[in-house]
Design a protein around this motif. Structure first.
Motif, PDB file in Angstrom:
ATOM      1  N   LEU A 367      26.238   7.073  41.743  1.00 56.15           N
ATOM      2  CA  LEU A 367      26.899   7.827  43.133  1.00 56.15           C
ATOM      3  C   LEU A 367      25.887   8.810  43.310  1.00 56.15           C
ATOM      4  O   LEU A 367      25.064   9.187  42.480  1.00 56.15           O
ATOM      5  CB  LEU A 367      27.750   9.510  42.308  1.00 56.15           C
ATOM      6  CG  LEU A 367      28.256  10.440  43.058  1.00 56.15           C
ATOM      7  CD1 LEU A 367      29.396   8.786  43.957  1.00 56.15           C
ATOM      8  CD2 LEU A 367      29.259  11.361  42.715  1.00 56.15           C
ATOM      9  N   LEU A 368      25.378   8.753  44.392  1.00 56.06           N
ATOM     10  CA  LEU A 368      23.654   9.682  44.783  1.00 56.06           C
ATOM     11  C   LEU A 368      24.419  10.582  46.041  1.00 56.06           C
ATOM     12  O   LEU A 368      24.951  10.974  46.357  1.00 56.06           O
ATOM     13  CB  LEU A 368      22.645   8.269  45.661  1.00 56.06           C
ATOM     14  CG  LEU A 368      22.591   6.612  44.379  1.00 56.06           C
ATOM     15  CD1 LEU A 368      22.078   6.032  45.540  1.00 56.06           C
ATOM     16  CD2 LEU A 368      21.799   7.285  42.987  1.00 56.06           C
ATOM     17  N   VAL A 374      23.507  11.947  40.740  1.00 53.59           N
ATOM     18  CA  VAL A 374      24.337  12.781  41.109  1.00 53.59           C
ATOM     19  C   VAL A 374      25.310  12.877  39.924  1.00 53.59           C
ATOM     20  O   VAL A 374      26.192  11.790  39.999  1.00 53.59           O
ATOM     21  CB  VAL A 374      25.120  13.323  42.352  1.00 53.59           C
ATOM     22  CG1 VAL A 374      25.940  12.005  42.715  1.00 53.59           C
ATOM     23  CG2 VAL A 374      25.553  14.802  42.192  1.00 53.59           C
ATOM     24  N   ARG A 375      25.916  14.033  38.955  1.00 55.80           N
ATOM     25  CA  ARG A 375      26.991  14.055  38.755  1.00 55.80           C
ATOM     26  C   ARG A 375      27.541  15.119  38.652  1.00 55.80           C
ATOM     27  O   ARG A 375      27.494  16.134  39.287  1.00 55.80           O
ATOM     28  CB  ARG A 375      26.523  13.702  36.960  1.00 55.80           C
ATOM     29  CG  ARG A 375      26.493  12.919  36.606  1.00 55.80           C
ATOM     30  CD  ARG A 375      26.168  13.483  35.104  1.00 55.80           C
ATOM     31  NE  ARG A 375      27.270  14.036  34.099  1.00 55.80           N
ATOM     32  CZ  ARG A 375      26.564  14.548  32.739  1.00 55.80           C
ATOM     33  NH1 ARG A 375      25.521  14.215  32.884  1.00 55.80           N
ATOM     34  NH2 ARG A 375      27.661  14.816  32.348  1.00 55.80           N
ATOM     35  N   MET A 376      28.975  14.619  38.757  1.00 58.47           N
ATOM     36  CA  MET A 376      30.016  15.904  39.523  1.00 58.47           C
ATOM     37  C   MET A 376      30.826  16.567  38.779  1.00 58.47           C
ATOM     38  O   MET A 376      30.629  18.088  38.702  1.00 58.47           O
ATOM     39  CB  MET A 376      30.586  15.104  41.051  1.00 58.47           C
ATOM     40  CG  MET A 376      30.244  14.367  42.209  1.00 58.47           C
ATOM     41  SD  MET A 376      31.460  13.715  42.655  1.00 58.47           S
ATOM     42  CE  MET A 376      32.378  14.794  43.271  1.00 58.47           C
ATOM     43  N   LEU A 385      35.500  12.101  39.184  1.00 62.97           N
ATOM     44  CA  LEU A 385      36.421  12.173  39.612  1.00 62.97           C
ATOM     45  C   LEU A 385      37.117  11.483  41.027  1.00 62.97           C
ATOM     46  O   LEU A 385      35.787  12.077  41.534  1.00 62.97           O
ATOM     47  CB  LEU A 385      37.405  13.515  38.283  1.00 62.97           C
ATOM     48  CG  LEU A 385      37.708  13.966  37.550  1.00 62.97           C
ATOM     49  CD1 LEU A 385      38.702  15.501  37.463  1.00 62.97           C
ATOM     50  CD2 LEU A 385      38.490  13.066  36.327  1.00 62.97           C
ATOM     51  N   MET A 386      37.982  11.089  40.847  1.00 58.32           N
ATOM     52  CA  MET A 386      38.033   9.886  42.386  1.00 58.32           C
ATOM     53  C   MET A 386      38.964  11.753  42.918  1.00 58.32           C
ATOM     54  O   MET A 386      38.485  11.016  44.219  1.00 58.32           O
ATOM     55  CB  MET A 386      39.546   9.007  42.379  1.00 58.32           C
ATOM     56  CG  MET A 386      39.886   8.565  43.569  1.00 58.32           C
ATOM     57  SD  MET A 386      41.131   6.815  42.989  1.00 58.32           S
ATOM     58  CE  MET A 386      41.891   6.798  44.805  1.00 58.32           C
ATOM     59  N   PHE A 413      26.744   4.826  46.532  1.00 57.08           N
ATOM     60  CA  PHE A 413      27.780   6.094  47.018  1.00 57.08           C
ATOM     61  C   PHE A 413      26.845   6.899  47.702  1.00 57.08           C
ATOM     62  O   PHE A 413      26.949   7.572  46.503  1.00 57.08           O
ATOM     63  CB  PHE A 413      28.926   5.473  46.831  1.00 57.08           C
ATOM     64  CG  PHE A 413      29.973   6.176  47.424  1.00 57.08           C
ATOM     65  CD1 PHE A 413      29.741   7.672  48.367  1.00 57.08           C
ATOM     66  CD2 PHE A 413      31.113   6.007  47.805  1.00 57.08           C
ATOM     67  CE1 PHE A 413      30.593   8.185  48.975  1.00 57.08           C
ATOM     68  CE2 PHE A 413      32.014   6.577  48.278  1.00 57.08           C
ATOM     69  CZ  PHE A 413      31.606   7.907  49.160  1.00 57.08           C
ATOM     70  N   ASP A 414      26.432   6.823  48.533  1.00 61.04           N
ATOM     71  CA  ASP A 414      25.333   8.540  48.518  1.00 61.04           C
ATOM     72  C   ASP A 414      26.626   9.487  49.074  1.00 61.04           C
ATOM     73  O   ASP A 414      27.132   8.808  50.958  1.00 61.04           O
ATOM     74  CB  ASP A 414      24.182   8.054  49.424  1.00 61.04           C
ATOM     75  CG  ASP A 414      23.031   9.021  49.519  1.00 61.04           C
ATOM     76  OD1 ASP A 414      23.313  10.876  50.306  1.00 61.04           O
ATOM     77  OD2 ASP A 414      21.753   9.112  49.551  1.00 61.04           O
TER      78      ASP A 414
END
Length: 550
Positions: A367-368, A374-376, A385-386, A413-414
């Motif tokens: 994840l970008l 990035v971490r969500m 999480l989806m 995935f940006d």
């Protein structure tokens, strides 16, 4: 008939006229350079041995005897024996009639007619919420099911709930600890338990709904109570998330209910001499099954008497998954490479054709945001999480982005790109082409332009190079879909749609559609309508919408 089927008929007629052996198969490709034609085949090379002639000589004979066809302007021989075919512009333009008449059925085929497939994908353990790699698996699996159905296959989609064994016990113990904490008691998480804070929320929900702490029975009964309650709620949450993603499964299977409670055990392996006892355990001779690629034997029953997950999986595939189907596909995570050859060995040993069982490995997602990692999920640990992904980028952007790469390739995935309204965002670029086409029709309606039936429109006016190129690209679509289904590669559709949008947007900017020349206007409206229809059809295979406005 597709254009390549028509051309194949021409090749076979030319071979017969030249007294050459017939071609069982005639493969066509679209040359990268226009000067090499619209389609090319190497059939002369594949026939060289049977015909006992050099490929170039066969190709020359094909060109000489190629029948006159309205589809073909000319044929040429190139290189060591390629036959290059140039389509006739008038026929190419007129082919739009077939596309427009087919409508939503354009691209559907019968290459998989009569075949029965069972696809299992996602199948996340009910020990936590769905995460980003589950979202990728769901996009690939659902699109693959749509693809196969479009080619006539009967497809059953399945989510397999791993609600038994050590992971189930770890969930039950972890949830019981969180419930005790919710009731104000001190309770430590078990070793190898699940530390995610989602279990804290679940425990609070359990107490709020009147759940009891003093569950009657022994320790085993308590674990069963807490484990089943947690599994039921986690699976319900997974169902909701997948439904919001546009993914509905035909079958939700349970390891406990559908395998263990039924006592499914494969005895045939022992009857065929493919098992043996060693150190108190029962082993499967996977190395004795040729062509499967496994390098060592595998345990079926531990010395404790407990069946391994492998043994349970063999029984489930043999007795349940292959019941009434010809092909089984499992979509697995990147840590399951070793599971594939042993399952192939087991299925082959039990009499299933070697190619009847397939496994696709879904690679990880990075994840970008604007190119930076990035971490969500700060409060939930390491995973993304989806649900959070869908909240940020939406269903369409998520599904399309996951389908821009092969399933077995790592994907970046940006988030910023996926929400950007520009050509950098592939789903926006494709959907915007469709929205632009719909806007033309709204403008025509506002101007009171009555559009005739397409069969009454003169399409021969579509002779500009850009128009011919667009139509030829649309003519590729049925072969594209059929090829993607055969290869089990739905990403081909996303890639091709991006290319189609890349051809349409410049055409839209440089060629006025609504204009004073009514005949040319209607012809261009027909072209735009066909492009819009094919975009709609392609996006539907990916589970992505075709918006009217943007």
């Amino acid at each position: 008939m597709t254009v390549t089927e028509r051309l194949t008929d021409g090749v076979r007629a030319a071979l017969a006229a030249a007294g050459l052996p017939t071609a069982e198969d005639c493969a066509w490709e679209v040359p990268r350079q226009p000067e090499h034609g619209d389609y090319a085949t190497n059939v002369a090379m594949t026939l060289a041995r049977a015909a006992k002639r050099p490929p170039r000589q066969i190709a020359d004979a094909l060109a000489k005897h190629f029948p006159a066809m309205p589809e073909v302007a000319r044929v040429e021989v190139a290189g060591p024996g390629f036959l290059n075919v140039f389509l006739a512009p008038a026929w190419t333009a007129g082919a739009l009639h077939d596309i427009l008449q087919a409508g939503a059925d354009y691209g559907r085929g019968s290459g998989h007619a009569g075949q029965r497939w069972r696809l299992e994908f996602v199948s996340a353990n009910p020990t936590g919420p769905l995460v980003i790699v589950n979202a990728r698996a769901a996009a690939v699996g659902d699109a693959l099911a749509r693809l196969l159905r479009s080619q006539g296959a009967r497809v059953t989609t399945e989510f397999y709930v791993n609600d038994a064994g050590t992971q189930f016990e770890a969930l039950a113990r972890s949830f019981e600890a969180r419930v005790r904490q919710a009731f104000g008691h001190e309770a430590a998480l078990p070793e190898k338990g699940y530390p995610g804070e989602y279990l804290i929320d679940l425990a609070a929900e359990y107490r709020a709904e009147g759940g009891r702490l003093d569950v009657p029975g022994n320790a085993s009964a308590r674990l069963e109570h807490f484990g089943r309650w947690a599994v039921e709620r986690m699976v319900a949450q997974q169902r909701r998330t997948l439904a919001a993603y546009g993914v509905e499964f035909d079958v939700w299977s349970s390891e406990q209910r559908d395998v263990r409670d039924r006592g499914l055990v494969v005895q045939e392996l022992a009857a065929r001499g493919l098992t043996y006892e060693h150190d108190g355990a029962l082993w499967f001779r996977t190395t004795a099954v040729p062509g499967t690629g496994d390098d060592k034997d595998r345990v079926l029953r531990r010395r404790t008497g407990e069946l391994t997950y492998f043994a349970v999986d063999i029984a489930y595939h043999h007795f349940v998954k292959f019941a009434g189907v010809d092909h089984v596909i499992d979509l697995l995570g990147p840590d399951h490479h070793g599971h594939v050859p042993r399952m192939r060995a087991a299925m082959a040993a039990l009499g299933h054709p070697l190619d009847a069982f397939q496994a696709l490995i879904i690679q990880l997602v990075t994840l970008l945001r604007d190119g930076q990692p990035v971490r969500m999920s700060k409060r939930r640990g390491e995973f993304v999480l989806m649900e959070e992904l869908l909240e940020e980028v939406g269903r369409d952007a998520a599904r399309f982005t996951f389908l821009t790469r092969r399933h077995d390739s790592p994907l970046e995935f940006d988030l910023a790109v996926a929400t950007r309204q520009s050509s950098d965002n592939p789903v926006y670029y494709v959907q915007y082409a469709h929205a632009r086409i719909r806007s033309i029709y709204r403008q025509a309606a506002e101007q009171g332009i009555a559009i005739p039936a397409w069969r009454d429109v003169d399409l021969t006016l579509l002779g500009a190079p850009e128009e011919q190129a667009l139509i030829k690209r649309l003519l590729e679509y049925p072969n594209l879909v059929a090829g993607a289904a055969r290869a089990l590669e739905p990403h081909r559709i996303a890639y091709w749609l991006t290319e189609l949008a890349g051809a349409f947007h410049p055409y839209y900017k440089n060629h006025r559609v609504l204009q004073d020349d009514r005949r040319l206007m209607f012809a261009r409206l027909a072209l735009c309508s066909a492009v819009g229809q094919v975009i709609t059809n392609g996006l539907a295979l990916l589970g992505v919408s075709a918006p009217e406005t943007m």
